[in-house]
Design a protein around this motif. Structure first.
Motif, PDB file in Angstrom:
ATOM      1  N   CYS A 167       0.837  -1.209   0.000  1.00 32.42           N
ATOM      2  CA  CYS A 167       0.000   0.000   0.000  1.00 32.42           C
ATOM      3  C   CYS A 167       0.865   1.249   0.000  1.00 32.42           C
ATOM      4  N   THR A 168       0.441   2.253  -0.746  1.00 31.16           N
ATOM      5  CA  THR A 168       1.180   3.514  -0.786  1.00 31.16           C
ATOM      6  C   THR A 168       0.296   4.642  -0.272  1.00 31.16           C
ATOM      7  N   PHE A 169       0.961   5.637   0.315  1.00 25.90           N
ATOM      8  CA  PHE A 169       0.254   6.709   1.016  1.00 25.90           C
ATOM      9  C   PHE A 169       0.890   8.063   0.720  1.00 25.90           C
ATOM     10  N   GLU A 170       0.069   9.094   0.828  1.00 25.32           N
ATOM     11  CA  GLU A 170       0.535  10.483   0.845  1.00 25.32           C
ATOM     12  C   GLU A 170       0.083  11.085   2.171  1.00 25.32           C
ATOM     13  N   THR A 171       1.050  11.493   2.997  1.00 28.78           N
ATOM     14  CA  THR A 171       0.699  11.988   4.336  1.00 28.78           C
ATOM     15  C   THR A 171       1.036  13.463   4.531  1.00 28.78           C
ATOM     16  N   GLY A 189       3.379  10.459   9.444  1.00 27.34           N
ATOM     17  CA  GLY A 189       2.265   9.609   9.090  1.00 27.34           C
ATOM     18  C   GLY A 189       2.291   8.184   9.589  1.00 27.34           C
ATOM     19  N   ALA A 190       3.182   7.858  10.516  1.00 25.30           N
ATOM     20  CA  ALA A 190       3.306   6.468  10.960  1.00 25.30           C
ATOM     21  C   ALA A 190       2.001   5.939  11.544  1.00 25.30           C
ATOM     22  N   ASN A 191       1.382   6.694  12.443  1.00 26.16           N
ATOM     23  CA  ASN A 191       0.141   6.223  13.069  1.00 26.16           C
ATOM     24  C   ASN A 191      -0.991   6.116  12.050  1.00 26.16           C
ATOM     25  N   PHE A 192      -1.065   7.073  11.145  1.00 24.12           N
ATOM     26  CA  PHE A 192      -2.091   7.032  10.093  1.00 24.12           C
ATOM     27  C   PHE A 192      -1.914   5.798   9.229  1.00 24.12           C
ATOM     28  N   ILE A 193      -0.706   5.541   8.790  1.00 25.57           N
ATOM     29  CA  ILE A 193      -0.445   4.401   7.910  1.00 25.57           C
ATOM     30  C   ILE A 193      -0.740   3.082   8.617  1.00 25.57           C
ATOM     31  N   ASN A 194      -0.249   2.943   9.839  1.00 28.36           N
ATOM     32  CA  ASN A 194      -0.463   1.682  10.556  1.00 28.36           C
ATOM     33  C   ASN A 194      -1.940   1.432  10.855  1.00 28.36           C
ATOM     34  N   SER A 195      -2.671   2.486  11.168  1.00 27.38           N
ATOM     35  CA  SER A 195      -4.114   2.321  11.414  1.00 27.38           C
ATOM     36  C   SER A 195      -4.831   1.869  10.149  1.00 27.38           C
ATOM     37  N   CYS A 196      -4.480   2.456   9.005  1.00 29.10           N
ATOM     38  CA  CYS A 196      -5.082   2.048   7.742  1.00 29.10           C
ATOM     39  C   CYS A 196      -4.760   0.592   7.427  1.00 29.10           C
ATOM     40  N   LEU A 197      -3.514   0.195   7.635  1.00 30.16           N
ATOM     41  CA  LEU A 197      -3.097  -1.172   7.329  1.00 30.16           C
ATOM     42  C   LEU A 197      -3.853  -2.193   8.172  1.00 30.16           C
ATOM     43  N   GLU A 198      -4.043  -1.903   9.440  1.00 31.02           N
ATOM     44  CA  GLU A 198      -4.780  -2.832  10.303  1.00 31.02           C
ATOM     45  C   GLU A 198      -6.240  -2.942   9.865  1.00 31.02           C
ATOM     46  N   GLN A 199      -6.805  -1.824   9.394  1.00 34.09           N
ATOM     47  CA  GLN A 199      -8.171  -1.881   8.876  1.00 34.09           C
ATOM     48  C   GLN A 199      -8.231  -2.699   7.591  1.00 34.09           C
TER      49      GLN A 199
END
Length: 439
Positions: free
Chosen positions: A178-182, A187-197
Motif C-alpha cells: 500500500c502507498t500513502f501520501e501523508t 504519518g506512521a500512526n495514520f499508515i499503521n491504522s489504515c493497514l490494520e483496517q
C-alpha cells in the motif's frame, strides 16, 4: 545476584531512581544527585519530558548547535543540529560558507510516496486470490474511510493498494503493498491504522467469499506495518561551480581537487568498507537535523542505508562529476519526515528549531536535511583528499581532551593558543598539560 523486579512501571519516579541507584550503582547518593541535576527546573516542561516515554528517571542532553549561512534555492537558512560529535557542526558551517560564495545549494523533492504492507500467508490457488483481491479492493478503501477522510481533505490519503505474490521467495507468502501520501505529517500512526483496517476487511471478506474452498479460506495475516524503506519518498540536493572555483587547498590545484573528490566517490561506490564510513559522515549531518526537528532518525537511518544497497551492493549515497569544466556534487536520498504531529508540537526545542528553519513544510524540511547531508559529506571528503580528516577533527576535539584532564579555564586558553600552530594529538595535549602543571 540482583533479583528481577515486578511492577517497575507502577513505581513513582523517585522510587524508580532509588531502585536503580541502590541496585546497580556503587554510590547511590551520587547517582541520585546526578540524575536530578539533569531535570528541567520548570516542572511543566519536566512532566512533558517524563511522558514522552516510559520509566523515565531523568533527561539525557545533547548539545544543540547552529550551522549558519546555508543558501538553499535562494533562501538563507541557519540549520539547528543536535549532535555530540566534535567537528560536525564546524564542518557543516564551513561547507555552507564555501558554497554560499558559489551560488548555494539547489534542492528538489522528487517524490513523497510512503509505504505500508499487510503481510499474509495463503496456500490456495493464486488465481482465486487475485480474483478475490480485485473484487474486495473497493471495500478496502471504503472501510478505511473513517480513517482517511481528514487526510483526504488536505490532499493526502491512500494512493494505491496492490496484491503482491512473494511465494518465489517464501512459500505461501503474499502481501498487500500500500502507498500513502501523508503531506506534512510523517504519518506512521495514520499508515499503521489504515493497514490494520485493510487486514481486518481482507480477512473478513475472504471468509465469506464464494471463490474460496474451505481449505483456501485460511488466510493468515502475519502483521500489518509501515515500511521505513521509502525509495519513492525521494529528495535531491546538489552544488556546482566552475572547476577553477574549487579552491580547497593552497597546495593543490582546483583541477586536482576535483579529480581527487571524484576518485574518492568512486572508491566508495566499489568498496563497502569505505562506503559505510563515507555514508556515516553523510548521516552525521542528516541525523543531527532530523533529531533537532523531532523526527525519527532511526527510521531515516534504516531507509537511507537500504537505499544505498538498492543495486545489490552497498555504495556511496553521493555522486560527483566534471561536465564541460563544471564540478558537480549531488545526493539523492529517501527521507520520510514530518513537521506536524508527534514531538514537533510537544517538544519546546523542536518547535524552536522549526521556527528557526522558517516553519518548513515536510517537503521543505526534506530539502534542508538532504542539503545538510551533502554539505557534511563535501566537508569530509574534501578534507580527506587534501589535509586529512584528523587535522580539523582533532582541533575540535581538543576541548574534550582538556575537559577529561580537568584543565582550568586558564590552562585551556594557553593550550588552545599553543595548538593553533601545532598538530593536535592526544599525547601532545597530555604532554603540554603536564608541563603546565609542572609534572
Amino acid at each position: 545476584m540482583i533479583d528481577p523486579i515486578l511492577g517497575f512501571s507502577k513505581l513513582s519516579k523517585q522510587e524508580k531512581i532509588d531502585w536503580v541507584a541502590e541496585q546497580y550503582t556503587q554510590n547511590p547518593a551520587q547517582t541520585k544527585k546526578l540524575l536530578k541535576r539533569y531535570w528541567n527546573i520548570e516542572s511543566k516542561v519536566q512532566k512533558l519530558h517524563d511522558e514522552f516515554i516510559e520509566n523515565t528517571i531523568t533527561n539525557y542532553y545533547l548539545p544543540l548547535g547552529i550551522a549558519p549561512n546555508y543558501l538553499i534555492n535562494g533562501k538563507l537558512y541557519a540549520i539547528p543540529m543536535a549532535i555530540e560529535e566534535s567537528s560536525v557542526v564546524a564542518a557543516a558551517s564551513k561547507a555552507a560558507k564555501f558554497w554560499f560564495d558559489r551560488g548555494g545549494f539547489k534542492a528538489e523533492v522528487i517524490g513523497t510516496e510512503k509505504i505500508g504492507q499487510v503481510h499474509f500467508m495463503y496456500d490456495g490457488d493464486p488465481d482465486h486470490l487475485e480474483n478475490f483481491f480485485r473484487e474486495v479492493k473497493p471495500k478496502l478503501f471504503e472501510d478505511a474511510k473513517p480513517l482517511t477522510t481528514n487526510m483526504e481533505k488536505r490532499g493526502g490519503g491512500v494512493t494505491q493498494i496492490e496484491l503482491r505474490n512473494k511465494t518465489s521467495q517464501l512459500e505461501g507468502y503474499y502481501q498487500l503493498h500500500c502507498t500513502f501520501e501523508t503531506l506534512d505529517a510523517m504519518g506512521a500512526n495514520f499508515i499503521n491504522s489504515c493497514l490494520e483496517q485493510f487486514a481486518d476487511t481482507f480477512k473478513r471478506e475472504a471468509q465469506e467469499h464464494i471463490l474460496f474452498t474451505k481449505k483456501e479460506k485460511q488466510i493468515e495475516v502475519v502483521m500489518s506495518i509501515l515500511s521505513n524503506y521509502v525509495p519513492n519518498c525521494l529528495v535531491r540536493a546538489e552544488v556546482s561551480c566552475p572547476i577553477e572555483e574549487l579552491k580547497l587547498n593552497e597546495q593543490i590545484t582546483p583541477e586536482e581537487c576535483a579529480k581527487k573528490m571524484i576518485r574518492a566517490i568512486h572508491i566508495a561506490d566499489v568498496e563497502p568498507h569505505r562506503a559505510v564510513t563515507h555514508n556515516k559522515g553523510i548521516m552525521n549531518g542528516i541525523d543531527a537535523v532530523v533529531l533537532a526537528t523531532g523526527n525519527d532518525f532511526r527510521a531515516v537511518e534504516a531507509g537511507v542505508h537500504a537505499f544505498a544497497a538498492k543495486d545489490g551492493h552497498y555504495k556511496s549515497l553521493t555522486h560527483a562529476s566534471i561536465d564541460n569544466g563544471v564540478f558537480k556534487f549531488w545526493i539523492e536520498i529517501p527521507l520520510a519526515l514530518g513537521t506536524v504531529g508527534g514531538l514537533t508540537t510537544l517538544h519546546p526545542l523542536v518547535g524552536l528549531a522549526l521556527e528557526i528553519l522558517h516553519k518548513p513544510t515536510a517537503e521543505e524540511l526534506m530539502k534542508i536535511v538532504a542539503v545538510a547531508g551533502l554539505a557534511q559529506n563535501f566537508a569530509a571528503v574534501s578534507s580527506l583528499v587534501t589535509t586529512g580528516i584528523q587535522e580539523g577533527h582533532m582541533k575540535m576535539h581538543l576541548l574534550n581532551i582538556l575537559n577529561q584532564l580537568g584543565a582550568t579555564d586558564q590552562e585551556k586558553t594557553v593550550i588552545v593558543d599553543h595548538f593553533k600552530s601545532h598538530t593536535v594529538t592526544h599525547s601532545a595535549v597530555v604532554a603540554i598539560f603536564n608541563k603546565l602543571r609542572g609534572k
